[in-house]
Motif scaffolding. Structure first.
Motif, PDB file in Angstrom:
ATOM      1  N   ARG A   1     -20.503 -70.858   4.293  1.00  0.00           N
ATOM      2  CA  ARG A   1     -21.476 -70.007   4.986  1.00  0.00           C
ATOM      3  C   ARG A   1     -21.272 -70.054   6.504  1.00  0.00           C
ATOM      4  O   ARG A   1     -22.222 -70.069   7.277  1.00  0.00           O
ATOM      5  CB  ARG A   1     -22.913 -70.411   4.633  1.00  0.00           C
ATOM      6  N   GLU A   2     -20.033 -70.054   6.928  1.00  0.00           N
ATOM      7  CA  GLU A   2     -19.704 -69.931   8.339  1.00  0.00           C
ATOM      8  C   GLU A   2     -18.339 -69.260   8.461  1.00  0.00           C
ATOM      9  O   GLU A   2     -17.501 -69.365   7.557  1.00  0.00           O
ATOM     10  CB  GLU A   2     -19.688 -71.292   9.043  1.00  0.00           C
ATOM     11  N   GLY A   3     -18.146 -68.545   9.577  1.00  0.00           N
ATOM     12  CA  GLY A   3     -16.875 -67.888   9.788  1.00  0.00           C
ATOM     13  C   GLY A   3     -17.033 -66.642  10.643  1.00  0.00           C
ATOM     14  O   GLY A   3     -18.148 -66.229  10.984  1.00  0.00           O
ATOM     15  N   PRO A   4     -15.919 -66.005  10.998  1.00  0.00           N
ATOM     16  CA  PRO A   4     -15.967 -64.865  11.920  1.00  0.00           C
ATOM     17  C   PRO A   4     -16.726 -63.661  11.393  1.00  0.00           C
ATOM     18  O   PRO A   4     -17.400 -62.974  12.156  1.00  0.00           O
ATOM     19  CB  PRO A   4     -14.482 -64.531  12.148  1.00  0.00           C
ATOM     20  N   CYS A   5     -16.625 -63.393  10.094  1.00  0.00           N
ATOM     21  CA  CYS A   5     -17.340 -62.234   9.557  1.00  0.00           C
ATOM     22  C   CYS A   5     -18.848 -62.422   9.653  1.00  0.00           C
ATOM     23  O   CYS A   5     -19.578 -61.515  10.061  1.00  0.00           O
ATOM     24  CB  CYS A   5     -16.937 -61.985   8.107  1.00  0.00           C
ATOM     25  N   LEU A   6     -19.324 -63.586   9.269  1.00  0.00           N
ATOM     26  CA  LEU A   6     -20.763 -63.855   9.330  1.00  0.00           C
ATOM     27  C   LEU A   6     -21.253 -63.796  10.777  1.00  0.00           C
ATOM     28  O   LEU A   6     -22.320 -63.241  11.055  1.00  0.00           O
ATOM     29  CB  LEU A   6     -21.069 -65.216   8.708  1.00  0.00           C
ATOM     30  N   THR A   7     -20.472 -64.368  11.688  1.00  0.00           N
ATOM     31  CA  THR A   7     -20.837 -64.310  13.097  1.00  0.00           C
ATOM     32  C   THR A   7     -20.888 -62.869  13.583  1.00  0.00           C
ATOM     33  O   THR A   7     -21.809 -62.466  14.302  1.00  0.00           O
ATOM     34  CB  THR A   7     -19.835 -65.114  13.941  1.00  0.00           C
ATOM     35  N   SER A   8     -19.896 -62.079  13.192  1.00  0.00           N
ATOM     36  CA  SER A   8     -19.830 -60.684  13.625  1.00  0.00           C
ATOM     37  C   SER A   8     -21.014 -59.879  13.098  1.00  0.00           C
ATOM     38  O   SER A   8     -21.610 -59.085  13.833  1.00  0.00           O
ATOM     39  CB  SER A   8     -18.512 -60.064  13.146  1.00  0.00           C
ATOM     40  N   MET A   9     -21.376 -60.097  11.852  1.00  0.00           N
ATOM     41  CA  MET A   9     -22.490 -59.329  11.290  1.00  0.00           C
ATOM     42  C   MET A   9     -23.829 -59.766  11.864  1.00  0.00           C
ATOM     43  O   MET A   9     -24.733 -58.954  12.028  1.00  0.00           O
ATOM     44  CB  MET A   9     -22.479 -59.432   9.759  1.00  0.00           C
ATOM     45  N   MET A  10     -23.966 -61.044  12.182  1.00  0.00           N
ATOM     46  CA  MET A  10     -25.219 -61.519  12.764  1.00  0.00           C
ATOM     47  C   MET A  10     -25.400 -61.024  14.193  1.00  0.00           C
ATOM     48  O   MET A  10     -26.504 -60.689  14.608  1.00  0.00           O
ATOM     49  CB  MET A  10     -25.277 -63.051  12.718  1.00  0.00           C
ATOM     50  N   SER A  11     -24.301 -60.958  14.936  1.00  0.00           N
ATOM     51  CA  SER A  11     -24.392 -60.571  16.347  1.00  0.00           C
ATOM     52  C   SER A  11     -24.201 -59.073  16.557  1.00  0.00           C
ATOM     53  O   SER A  11     -24.608 -58.537  17.596  1.00  0.00           O
ATOM     54  CB  SER A  11     -23.331 -61.321  17.154  1.00  0.00           C
ATOM     55  N   GLY A  12     -23.566 -58.401  15.591  1.00  0.00           N
ATOM     56  CA  GLY A  12     -23.226 -56.995  15.771  1.00  0.00           C
ATOM     57  C   GLY A  12     -22.082 -56.794  16.744  1.00  0.00           C
ATOM     58  O   GLY A  12     -21.871 -55.688  17.243  1.00  0.00           O
ATOM     59  N   ARG A  13     -21.315 -57.842  17.014  1.00  0.00           N
ATOM     60  CA  ARG A  13     -20.192 -57.777  17.951  1.00  0.00           C
ATOM     61  C   ARG A  13     -18.901 -58.193  17.246  1.00  0.00           C
ATOM     62  O   ARG A  13     -18.931 -58.932  16.259  1.00  0.00           O
ATOM     63  CB  ARG A  13     -20.424 -58.681  19.157  1.00  0.00           C
ATOM     64  N   VAL A  14     -17.796 -57.739  17.783  1.00  0.00           N
ATOM     65  CA  VAL A  14     -16.490 -58.143  17.272  1.00  0.00           C
ATOM     66  C   VAL A  14     -16.286 -59.637  17.530  1.00  0.00           C
ATOM     67  O   VAL A  14     -16.633 -60.139  18.599  1.00  0.00           O
ATOM     68  CB  VAL A  14     -15.363 -57.344  17.955  1.00  0.00           C
ATOM     69  N   ALA A  15     -15.745 -60.336  16.544  1.00  0.00           N
ATOM     70  CA  ALA A  15     -15.431 -61.761  16.691  1.00  0.00           C
ATOM     71  C   ALA A  15     -13.924 -61.946  16.565  1.00  0.00           C
ATOM     72  O   ALA A  15     -13.308 -61.444  15.628  1.00  0.00           O
ATOM     73  CB  ALA A  15     -16.149 -62.583  15.635  1.00  0.00           C
TER      74      ALA A  15
END
Length: 263
Positions: free
Chosen positions: A99-113
């Protein structure tokens, strides 16, 4: 300059030459054309998302594998497609296990990771190490946004370090914008189809229930309300769905009518 969530402390990769940029622009155009034609072909949502992942790997430079994911409330992520087996493994690790990684970060922030060295990326200490041991070192995740709302993401990975610089991000953003619209329209179309099928089933169920009510009325002289009440009571008593009970009653009446006709 594109606005994106870059790996802390990592220098920006060297930008490609003019010739390479022109070649990348042609690949982006091919990917955008492919995405633009998807909804018109009436694909299902999973089929369309598979095509989006395929075209993303074409449109974005240096990609070794790509996948797409959909976001459902309350922040439930469902991996849908991947262009390579190693990406499927990465998706399972990211969504289901850690439950961690670039996709989850990107979807939570709405920004490219973006990450150029996953093994030493402090944002995802568990995920990064796991993926680096798979000899995958770069990641670029692009949120799919429609009307200010994140509906999913495109994930791309490369085995090389620092594979995705600002140029790749810019191309990825262009592709993701068009892809998001295609995915959104496909979801709307799928929802409309499901609703139509649901209504058709409901109408069919209502018709057979009305037939069963007519049979009860013809046998007992009861009113429509009384006949429905009897049918409902029998359904509850026998723990049988109302429509199933009605179908059985109608089928039995048809069998009896045919038997009388033969005799």
């Amino acid at each position: 300059m594109a606005d994106y969530d870059a790996q802390p402390g990592r220098e920006e990769p060297v930008e490609p030459s003019t010739a390479q940029r022109e070649a990348d622009d042609l690949d982006l155009l091919a990917g955008l054309r492919g995405v633009a034609e998807l909804v018109a072909d009436a694909r299902t949502v999973p089929e369309l998302l598979g095509d989006v992942a395929h075209f993303a790997a074409i449109a974005i430079p240096n990609v070794d594998g790509a996948s797409t994911a959909l976001l459902h409330a309350p922040f439930e992520v469902r991996a849908v497609t991947a262009t390579a087996d190693f990406v499927e493994v990465i998706d399972r690790v990211q969504y289901d296990e850690l439950r961690e990684g670039p996709c989850l970060t990107s979807m939570m922030s709405g920004r490219v990771a973006v990450s150029g060295s996953l093994g030493c990326d402090s944002r995802w200490p568990h995920f990064g190490g796991r993926v680096a041991r798979m000899d995958v070192h770069s990641a670029l995740s692009l949120p799919l946004i429609v009307g200010g709302e994140v509906i999913g993401a495109i994930n791309t990975y490369a085995k090389a370090r620092d594979a995705f610089g600002e140029h790749a991000v810019a191309l990825g953003l262009q592709f993701a914008g068009s892809a998001a619209v295609s995915v959104y329209h496909a979801q709307l179309l799928s929802s409309a189809r499901a609703r139509t099928e649901q209504l058709q089933r409901a109408l069919g169920n209502r018709a057979v229930i009305d037939q069963a009510i007519g049979i009860i009325r013809s046998r007992s002289g009861a009113s429509a309300e009384q006949a429905f009440e009897r049918l409902a009571q029998t359904s509850q008593r026998d723990n049988v769905k109302l429509v199933t009970l009605a179908e059985r009653m109608v089928d039995e009446a048809v069998r009896r009518a045919r038997a009388r006709h033969r005799s």
